[in-house]
Design a protein around this motif. Structure first.
Motif, mmCIF file in Angstrom:
data_model
loop_
_atom_site.group_PDB
_atom_site.id
_atom_site.type_symbol
_atom_site.label_atom_id
_atom_site.label_comp_id
_atom_site.label_asym_id
_atom_site.label_seq_id
_atom_site.Cartn_x
_atom_site.Cartn_y
_atom_site.Cartn_z
ATOM 1 N N ARG A 36 0.827 -1.213 0.000
ATOM 2 C CA ARG A 36 0.000 0.000 0.000
ATOM 3 C C ARG A 36 0.859 1.260 0.000
ATOM 4 O O ARG A 36 0.502 2.269 -0.593
ATOM 5 C CB ARG A 36 -0.923 -0.004 1.205
ATOM 6 N N GLN A 39 1.993 1.927 -3.539
ATOM 7 C CA GLN A 39 0.887 2.435 -4.352
ATOM 8 C C GLN A 39 0.598 3.898 -4.037
ATOM 9 O O GLN A 39 0.321 4.696 -4.935
ATOM 10 C CB GLN A 39 -0.356 1.584 -4.132
ATOM 11 N N PHE A 40 0.683 4.266 -2.770
ATOM 12 C CA PHE A 40 0.487 5.662 -2.377
ATOM 13 C C PHE A 40 1.575 6.547 -2.978
ATOM 14 O O PHE A 40 1.299 7.614 -3.532
ATOM 15 C CB PHE A 40 0.494 5.788 -0.852
ATOM 16 N N SER A 42 3.399 5.980 -5.609
ATOM 17 C CA SER A 42 3.332 6.045 -7.071
ATOM 18 C C SER A 42 2.315 7.071 -7.557
ATOM 19 O O SER A 42 2.450 7.600 -8.657
ATOM 20 C CB SER A 42 3.012 4.672 -7.649
ATOM 21 N N THR A 43 1.320 7.373 -6.737
ATOM 22 C CA THR A 43 0.347 8.389 -7.147
ATOM 23 C C THR A 43 0.753 9.792 -6.715
ATOM 24 O O THR A 43 0.369 10.767 -7.342
ATOM 25 C CB THR A 43 -1.047 8.087 -6.573
ATOM 26 N N ARG A 44 1.555 9.909 -5.651
ATOM 27 C CA ARG A 44 1.901 11.224 -5.113
ATOM 28 C C ARG A 44 3.284 11.732 -5.529
ATOM 29 O O ARG A 44 3.511 12.930 -5.523
ATOM 30 C CB ARG A 44 1.849 11.206 -3.580
ATOM 31 N N ARG A 86 -4.822 17.710 -17.541
ATOM 32 C CA ARG A 86 -4.350 16.597 -16.704
ATOM 33 C C ARG A 86 -3.356 15.693 -17.452
ATOM 34 O O ARG A 86 -3.379 14.478 -17.323
ATOM 35 C CB ARG A 86 -5.509 15.740 -16.209
#
Length: 109
Positions: A36, A39-40, A42-44, A86
């Motif tokens: 987790r 994954q966090f 990789s988005t931030r 975006r």
């Protein structure tokens, strides 16, 4: 040991170490894919890296001089285009193009 065999042995050891060190992150990454935390990040991380690079670049910008217009216009185009479309690649490319165009056209020292 002769020089030729010694050089071949050294080259073989170097090749094996290089290959192993390059394969190691991929081996470790397969076990982290379900994490987790990863994954966090990789988005931030992309946005965080862009903010840090922008602040570092703009930290010595003299806001009272005319030459500050080009980087600030490039930053405005980058942020505006990213909020609208975006698309990070498009916004960074357009912002850089605006900054370089303004810098080279109007503010040549």
């Amino acid at each position: 040991m002769s020089d030729t065999r010694y050089l071949i042995a050294v080259a073989a050891v170097c090749c094996a170490l290089t290959w192993g060190l390059r394969a190691l992150p991929f081996t470790a990454l397969t076990q982290l894919r379900s994490s987790r935390a990863l994954q966090f990040l990789s988005t931030r991380m992309p946005a965080g890296v862009m903010v840090i690079l922008s602040l570092y670049t703009l930290r010595t910008l003299p806001l009272t001089e005319m030459r500050a217009i080009a980087p600030l216009a490039g930053l405005a185009v980058t942020v505006g285009l990213h909020l609208w479309r975006r698309n990070a690649s498009l916004s960074v490319l357009a912002g850089a193009a605006v900054c370089v165009t303004l810098s080279s056209t109007f503010f040549v020292p």
